[in-house]
Design a protein around this motif. Structure first.
Motif, PDB file in Angstrom:
ATOM      1  N   PHE A  25     -46.411  26.053 -45.481  1.00  0.00           N
ATOM      2  CA  PHE A  25     -45.250  26.260 -44.617  1.00  0.00           C
ATOM      3  C   PHE A  25     -45.699  26.385 -43.156  1.00  0.00           C
ATOM      4  O   PHE A  25     -45.144  25.748 -42.259  1.00  0.00           O
ATOM      5  CB  PHE A  25     -44.527  27.531 -45.076  1.00  0.00           C
ATOM      6  CG  PHE A  25     -43.227  27.804 -44.400  1.00  0.00           C
ATOM      7  CD1 PHE A  25     -42.047  27.301 -44.912  1.00  0.00           C
ATOM      8  CD2 PHE A  25     -43.170  28.596 -43.264  1.00  0.00           C
ATOM      9  CE1 PHE A  25     -40.824  27.566 -44.303  1.00  0.00           C
ATOM     10  CE2 PHE A  25     -41.958  28.865 -42.650  1.00  0.00           C
ATOM     11  CZ  PHE A  25     -40.789  28.348 -43.163  1.00  0.00           C
ATOM     12  N   ARG A  28     -47.149  22.999 -41.455  1.00  0.00           N
ATOM     13  CA  ARG A  28     -46.277  21.853 -41.177  1.00  0.00           C
ATOM     14  C   ARG A  28     -45.795  21.930 -39.736  1.00  0.00           C
ATOM     15  O   ARG A  28     -45.458  22.990 -39.246  1.00  0.00           O
ATOM     16  CB  ARG A  28     -45.104  21.825 -42.159  1.00  0.00           C
ATOM     17  CG  ARG A  28     -45.579  21.425 -43.547  1.00  0.00           C
ATOM     18  CD  ARG A  28     -44.508  21.437 -44.587  1.00  0.00           C
ATOM     19  NE  ARG A  28     -43.264  20.808 -44.258  1.00  0.00           N
ATOM     20  CZ  ARG A  28     -42.927  19.548 -44.568  1.00  0.00           C
ATOM     21  NH1 ARG A  28     -43.774  18.784 -45.198  1.00  0.00           N
ATOM     22  NH2 ARG A  28     -41.736  19.081 -44.260  1.00  0.00           N
ATOM     23  N   ASP A  32     -41.448  17.697 -39.039  1.00  0.00           N
ATOM     24  CA  ASP A  32     -41.224  18.215 -40.386  1.00  0.00           C
ATOM     25  C   ASP A  32     -40.548  19.585 -40.305  1.00  0.00           C
ATOM     26  O   ASP A  32     -40.808  20.357 -39.384  1.00  0.00           O
ATOM     27  CB  ASP A  32     -42.551  18.340 -41.142  1.00  0.00           C
ATOM     28  CG  ASP A  32     -43.172  16.994 -41.450  1.00  0.00           C
ATOM     29  OD1 ASP A  32     -42.413  16.024 -41.644  1.00  0.00           O
ATOM     30  OD2 ASP A  32     -44.402  16.916 -41.502  1.00  0.00           O
ATOM     31  N   GLN A  33     -39.693  19.853 -41.271  1.00  0.00           N
ATOM     32  CA  GLN A  33     -38.990  21.129 -41.310  1.00  0.00           C
ATOM     33  C   GLN A  33     -39.175  21.739 -42.687  1.00  0.00           C
ATOM     34  O   GLN A  33     -39.193  21.027 -43.695  1.00  0.00           O
ATOM     35  CB  GLN A  33     -37.506  20.926 -41.005  1.00  0.00           C
ATOM     36  CG  GLN A  33     -37.287  20.364 -39.610  1.00  0.00           C
ATOM     37  CD  GLN A  33     -35.824  20.311 -39.247  1.00  0.00           C
ATOM     38  OE1 GLN A  33     -35.044  21.158 -39.663  1.00  0.00           O
ATOM     39  NE2 GLN A  33     -35.448  19.321 -38.459  1.00  0.00           N
ATOM     40  N   SER A  34     -39.319  23.053 -42.734  1.00  0.00           N
ATOM     41  CA  SER A  34     -39.592  23.737 -43.999  1.00  0.00           C
ATOM     42  C   SER A  34     -38.730  24.980 -44.131  1.00  0.00           C
ATOM     43  O   SER A  34     -38.520  25.701 -43.161  1.00  0.00           O
ATOM     44  CB  SER A  34     -41.067  24.150 -44.063  1.00  0.00           C
ATOM     45  OG  SER A  34     -41.911  23.042 -43.869  1.00  0.00           O
ATOM     46  N   LEU A  88     -38.961  20.184 -46.361  1.00  0.00           N
ATOM     47  CA  LEU A  88     -39.590  20.773 -47.541  1.00  0.00           C
ATOM     48  C   LEU A  88     -38.855  22.060 -47.887  1.00  0.00           C
ATOM     49  O   LEU A  88     -38.733  22.957 -47.056  1.00  0.00           O
ATOM     50  CB  LEU A  88     -41.069  21.085 -47.264  1.00  0.00           C
ATOM     51  CG  LEU A  88     -41.807  21.892 -48.337  1.00  0.00           C
ATOM     52  CD1 LEU A  88     -41.878  21.133 -49.659  1.00  0.00           C
ATOM     53  CD2 LEU A  88     -43.203  22.273 -47.854  1.00  0.00           C
ATOM     54  N   ILE A  90     -39.095  25.205 -50.378  1.00  0.00           N
ATOM     55  CA  ILE A  90     -39.985  25.937 -51.279  1.00  0.00           C
ATOM     56  C   ILE A  90     -39.169  27.054 -51.918  1.00  0.00           C
ATOM     57  O   ILE A  90     -38.533  27.843 -51.214  1.00  0.00           O
ATOM     58  CB  ILE A  90     -41.187  26.544 -50.518  1.00  0.00           C
ATOM     59  CG1 ILE A  90     -41.972  25.444 -49.800  1.00  0.00           C
ATOM     60  CG2 ILE A  90     -42.079  27.334 -51.473  1.00  0.00           C
ATOM     61  CD1 ILE A  90     -43.023  25.979 -48.831  1.00  0.00           C
TER      62      ILE A  90
END
Length: 169
Positions: A25, A28, A32-34, A88, A90
């Motif tokens: 996490f 990134r 990109d985004q998480s 992403l 999680i």
């Protein structure tokens, strides 16, 4: 990052699943985004969608599951196409999700596999629960985590948290 797959990280409690996910996490970078969520027994698929929609700053569509899904997918595809990034999601403690929620997550993973990646953290044996889902199933990549030796753990902790002092235990 394994596109077109659910990413399943399995290990016994305390073996570092959450640590690995948080490290991923943190590593990134934009575009990109998480988003990381912690599941519990009351966590519904709608809760997950609302969290993603809020994270992506999308309009609140109350309880319109299909509408929220569509907005999320459009936004994820836009991030992929325009920014060359991905989203992403999680979910820690995925073993607490109901079979229905897992089935919905499985279906969501199939809708935009190159734009929305989903990582589930759970104990060993959880893969059997995924294999029992209805077809079609999103393929998943499973990582078994082996414990670090004491010296490996010490090196990792010192690298990740140089400002802290660690005792041998």
């Amino acid at each position: 990052l394994y596109s077109e797959l659910l990413i399943l990280v399995c290990a016994e409690k305390g073996m570092g699943k959450t640590f690995i996910a948080k490290s991923l996490f943190a590593s990134r970078e934009a575009p990109d985004q998480s988003l990381m969520l912690e599941a519990d027994f009351s966590f519904s698929y709608l809760d997950i969608l609302h969290n993603i929609a809020q994270f992506l700053d999308l309009a609140d569509l109350a309880d319109d599951v299909q509408g929220i899904e569509q907005q999320i997918l459009v936004q994820c595809m836009q991030i992929t196409e325009e920014d060359q990034g991905s989203v992403l999601l999680i979910i820690d403690q995925a073993e607490q999700l109901s079979d229905g929620v897992l089935d919905n997550i499985n279906q969501l993973a199939l809708l935009a596999p190159s734009a929305l990646h989903i990582m589930l953290l759970a104990p060993l044996g959880f893969e059997n629960k995924l294999l029992a889902l209805a077809e079609p199933q999103a393929p998943f990549h499973m990582m078994d985590i082996e414990p670090l030796a004491e010296d490996e753990a010490e090196i990792l902790l010192l690298e990740q948290f140089p400002e802290k002092e660690w005792e041998a235990e």
